[in-house]
Design a protein around this motif. Structure first.
Motif, PDB file in Angstrom:
ATOM      1  N   UNK A 299       0.823  -1.195   0.000  1.00 49.81           N
ATOM      2  CA  UNK A 299       0.000   0.000   0.000  1.00 49.81           C
ATOM      3  C   UNK A 299       0.865   1.255   0.000  1.00 49.81           C
ATOM      4  N   UNK A 300       2.171   1.085   0.172  1.00 50.36           N
ATOM      5  CA  UNK A 300       3.116   2.204   0.165  1.00 50.36           C
ATOM      6  C   UNK A 300       4.437   1.702  -0.390  1.00 50.36           C
ATOM      7  N   UNK A 301       5.293   2.616  -0.765  1.00 51.29           N
ATOM      8  CA  UNK A 301       6.591   2.245  -1.318  1.00 51.29           C
ATOM      9  C   UNK A 301       7.374   1.386  -0.316  1.00 51.29           C
ATOM     10  N   UNK A 302       7.810   0.178  -0.706  1.00 47.74           N
ATOM     11  CA  UNK A 302       8.584  -0.678   0.206  1.00 47.74           C
ATOM     12  C   UNK A 302       9.860   0.018   0.662  1.00 47.74           C
ATOM     13  N   UNK A 303      10.143  -0.095   1.956  1.00 54.17           N
ATOM     14  CA  UNK A 303      11.310   0.583   2.519  1.00 54.17           C
ATOM     15  C   UNK A 303      12.548  -0.313   2.511  1.00 54.17           C
ATOM     16  N   UNK A 304      12.382  -1.598   2.181  1.00 51.59           N
ATOM     17  CA  UNK A 304      13.507  -2.531   2.172  1.00 51.59           C
ATOM     18  C   UNK A 304      13.650  -3.160   0.789  1.00 51.59           C
ATOM     19  N   UNK A 305      14.670  -4.017   0.641  1.00 55.39           N
ATOM     20  CA  UNK A 305      14.937  -4.653  -0.648  1.00 55.39           C
ATOM     21  C   UNK A 305      13.748  -5.512  -1.094  1.00 55.39           C
ATOM     22  N   UNK A 306      13.543  -5.563  -2.422  1.00 56.56           N
ATOM     23  CA  UNK A 306      12.470  -6.375  -2.988  1.00 56.56           C
ATOM     24  C   UNK A 306      12.903  -7.818  -3.175  1.00 56.56           C
ATOM     25  N   UNK A 307      11.953  -8.737  -2.964  1.00 59.14           N
ATOM     26  CA  UNK A 307      12.138 -10.158  -3.221  1.00 59.14           C
ATOM     27  C   UNK A 307      11.084 -10.577  -4.241  1.00 59.14           C
ATOM     28  N   UNK A 308      11.511 -11.085  -5.394  1.00 56.16           N
ATOM     29  CA  UNK A 308      10.585 -11.478  -6.449  1.00 56.16           C
ATOM     30  C   UNK A 308      10.297 -12.965  -6.332  1.00 56.16           C
ATOM     31  N   UNK A 309       9.022 -13.294  -6.098  1.00 54.04           N
ATOM     32  CA  UNK A 309       8.625 -14.684  -5.854  1.00 54.04           C
ATOM     33  C   UNK A 309       7.620 -15.169  -6.896  1.00 54.04           C
ATOM     34  N   UNK A 310       7.860 -16.346  -7.504  1.00 48.17           N
ATOM     35  CA  UNK A 310       6.811 -16.979  -8.305  1.00 48.17           C
ATOM     36  C   UNK A 310       5.861 -17.714  -7.353  1.00 48.17           C
ATOM     37  N   UNK A 311       4.564 -17.499  -7.484  1.00 44.25           N
ATOM     38  CA  UNK A 311       3.602 -18.046  -6.523  1.00 44.25           C
ATOM     39  C   UNK A 311       2.492 -18.806  -7.243  1.00 44.25           C
ATOM     40  N   UNK A 312       1.724 -19.553  -6.476  1.00 45.16           N
ATOM     41  CA  UNK A 312       0.489 -20.157  -6.968  1.00 45.16           C
ATOM     42  C   UNK A 312      -0.445 -20.388  -5.794  1.00 45.16           C
ATOM     43  N   UNK A 313      -1.730 -20.429  -6.081  1.00 46.50           N
ATOM     44  CA  UNK A 313      -2.714 -20.682  -5.040  1.00 46.50           C
ATOM     45  C   UNK A 313      -4.057 -21.026  -5.638  1.00 46.50           C
ATOM     46  N   UNK A 314      -4.869 -21.694  -4.862  1.00 47.07           N
ATOM     47  CA  UNK A 314      -6.210 -22.043  -5.331  1.00 47.07           C
ATOM     48  C   UNK A 314      -7.124 -22.327  -4.149  1.00 47.07           C
ATOM     49  N   UNK A 315      -8.424 -22.331  -4.417  1.00 42.93           N
ATOM     50  CA  UNK A 315      -9.397 -22.787  -3.419  1.00 42.93           C
ATOM     51  C   UNK A 315     -10.433 -23.663  -4.096  1.00 42.93           C
ATOM     52  N   UNK A 316     -11.030 -24.546  -3.304  1.00 43.80           N
ATOM     53  CA  UNK A 316     -12.121 -25.417  -3.712  1.00 43.80           C
ATOM     54  C   UNK A 316     -13.227 -25.255  -2.672  1.00 43.80           C
ATOM     55  N   UNK A 317     -14.401 -24.825  -3.077  1.00 39.94           N
ATOM     56  CA  UNK A 317     -15.523 -24.624  -2.154  1.00 39.94           C
ATOM     57  C   UNK A 317     -16.676 -25.542  -2.563  1.00 39.94           C
ATOM     58  N   UNK A 318     -17.165 -26.325  -1.625  1.00 35.03           N
ATOM     59  CA  UNK A 318     -18.310 -27.209  -1.854  1.00 35.03           C
ATOM     60  C   UNK A 318     -19.373 -26.916  -0.802  1.00 35.03           C
ATOM     61  N   UNK A 319     -20.582 -26.618  -1.247  1.00 31.46           N
ATOM     62  CA  UNK A 319     -21.688 -26.389  -0.321  1.00 31.46           C
ATOM     63  C   UNK A 319     -22.889 -27.218  -0.745  1.00 31.46           C
ATOM     64  N   UNK A 320     -23.627 -27.688   0.242  1.00 34.35           N
ATOM     65  CA  UNK A 320     -24.797 -28.524  -0.017  1.00 34.35           C
ATOM     66  C   UNK A 320     -25.944 -28.062   0.859  1.00 34.35           C
ATOM     67  N   UNK A 321     -26.957 -27.488   0.205  1.00 33.84           N
ATOM     68  CA  UNK A 321     -28.170 -27.167   0.956  1.00 33.84           C
ATOM     69  C   UNK A 321     -28.882 -28.479   1.273  1.00 33.84           C
ATOM     70  N   UNK A 322     -29.293 -28.636   2.504  1.00 30.42           N
ATOM     71  CA  UNK A 322     -29.872 -29.893   2.954  1.00 30.42           C
ATOM     72  C   UNK A 322     -31.370 -29.885   2.674  1.00 30.42           C
ATOM     73  N   UNK A 323     -31.748 -30.578   1.576  1.00 29.43           N
ATOM     74  CA  UNK A 323     -33.137 -30.652   1.112  1.00 29.43           C
ATOM     75  C   UNK A 323     -33.733 -29.247   1.031  1.00 29.43           C
ATOM     76  N   UNK A 324     -34.912 -29.060   1.614  1.00 25.56           N
ATOM     77  CA  UNK A 324     -35.554 -27.745   1.601  1.00 25.56           C
ATOM     78  C   UNK A 324     -35.455 -27.076   2.966  1.00 25.56           C
ATOM     79  N   UNK A 325     -34.490 -27.530   3.756  1.00 23.86           N
ATOM     80  CA  UNK A 325     -34.322 -26.954   5.086  1.00 23.86           C
ATOM     81  C   UNK A 325     -33.584 -25.624   5.016  1.00 23.86           C
TER      82      UNK A 325
END
Length: 412
Positions: A299-325
């Motif tokens: 959110x502001x100019x970094x005050x220390x040395x930069x580190x360049x990182x290759x990254x990855x991430x993911x999410x899996x969301x499963x939801x099940x409404x229980x009948x008509x409840x």
């Protein structure tokens, strides 16, 4: 596995634009409309003083707390040519501006929108999907790290064809500061965000709903130091030169997302997934910049040395409404690896320059919601957080940083 998941997400988003933060409560002409929601909750952590992505870190000697997670108040107005949206977030920490933008459109069509101001970055699915509608308490760790508070300041064009044959398509392109919702732009570069989404809501006798899409983020972070570090399989390599001062480190992401819902005799089954990878400029983890914050967007100019990182991430969301409840069962799994070059067993090795900012985390979440009334929802949810072990003294074993959340929400 990651490449396969990403390919499926791209080849296989938006359901209901009313659930997107980048829109008014209605595009029909109306005077001032006031909507919002309040989320109050109790949380119990596995250990006192843990770092957490479930509403923020716990205080040093505390492992349980009551808190106002979100207190959103949204004011909007629409006429034939334009809409204006203004939203604040009021919690025990004070009042913060969340959204403030103007949208322009033709009087006879909303197929082309121009948005200017403070709005959600149009990247993927979960970033723009309102927390007031999301069943899961929080967004995945990877998105909280890359795009904290989700918003930025800039201008955006949205295209949704009116033609019936192409009504399933949404295209968005935004130019933003890149420094978040509360900071001034600290360089002359602007970041570009693009999204292409598809949705189909009338399949299998209107019981099957499918959405999918792909996104990109192309930006940079100014380097104010003579030294920066690039990642390798053995850690980081130090690069030092006077010419490095004023250079720009690449901040590039690409992602894919998928949403499937099937209305069946057991209720409604919903599966959502999203994958993102790329290059993230960060800093080294220190006593003041701990853990995942080292790879968080600035959110502001970094005050220390930069580190360049290759990254990855993911999410899996499963939801099940229980009948008509009124009950819906929840199951989630997300992974964030801030440095895909280095193995966790090598983090902390001598002369590798690796830190806690390179550690991979995975989270298994499970719980249930109860729609108590048309406006009231109760959620019980537990997160089992696992970090890979490293050579760093404080990360030799898995941290005891699980969090249980009991939340009551009222939306109006």
């Amino acid at each position: 596995m990651k490449q396969l998941l990403f390919s499926l997400l791209l080849l296989c988003p938006f359901f209901a634009f009313s659930q997107s933060n980048n829109s008014p409560s209605s595009y029909d002409p109306h005077e001032i409309a006031i909507t919002g929601y309040l989320q109050t909750q109790y949380q119990r952590a596995q250990s006192p003083g843990i770092s957490s992505f479930s509403g923020g870190n716990f205080e040093k000697n505390s492992q349980d707390r009551f808190m106002i997670r979100r207190g959103r108040l949204k004011i909007d107005r629409s006429d034939k040519y334009s809409s204006i949206v203004f939203q604040i977030d009021a919690t025990q920490n004070g009042v913060a501006l969340m959204d403030a933008f103007i949208q322009l459109h033709r009087p006879d069509s909303k197929n082309l929108l121009f948005t200017a101001g403070l709005f959600n970055r149009p990247f993927g699915y979960s970033i723009v999907y309102s927390s007031g509608y999301r069943d899961f308490p929080e967004r995945a760790r990877v998105f909280q790290t890359l795009m904290p508070r989700e918003r930025d300041i800039g201008a955006m064009v949205t295209f949704r064809p009116d033609h019936k044959m192409f009504h399933f398509l949404t295209a968005e392109l935004a130019v933003i500061n890149g420094s978040g919702y509360s900071a001034r732009d600290y360089d002359t570069k602007k970041d570009i965000v693009g999204n292409l989404g598809f949705r189909f809501d009338s399949l299998a006798n209107k019981k099957l709903h499918i959405g999918f899409g792909g996104s990109f983020y192309k930006g940079s972070v100014r380097n104010d130091k003579e030294t920066y570090y690039t990642s390798t399989s053995n850690g980081f390599v130090k690069n030092t030169s006077p010419n490095n001062v004023g250079s720009n480190a690449k901040r590039n992401y690409y992602g894919g997302n998928l949403q499937i819902q099937y209305d069946n005799t057991f209720g409604a089954t919903s599966f959502k997934a999203e994958y993102v990878a790329g290059t993230q400029p960060g800093v080294a983890s220190t006593s003041s910049t701990t853990g995942a914050i080292a790879s968080q967007s600035f959110a502001a100019q970094p005050a220390t040395d930069l580190y360049l990182r290759p990254f990855s991430g993911y999410y899996l969301w499963l939801s099940q409404r229980i009948a008509k409840s009124r009950f819906t069962a929840l199951l989630a799994y997300d992974v964030y690896d801030p440095n895909t070059d280095v193995k966790e067993s090598e983090i902390g090795a001598p002369n590798s320059f690796t830190t806690a900012g390179d550690i991979k985390f995975s989270t298994l979440g499970y719980g249930m919601t109860c729609q108590v009334g048309p406006r009231i929802k109760l959620t019980a949810y537990n997160e089992h957080v696992v970090n890979d072990t490293t050579e760093l003294p404080e990360y030799v074993n898995d941290l005891k940083d699980d969090v249980f959340t009991m939340r009551l929400q009222y939306r109006w």
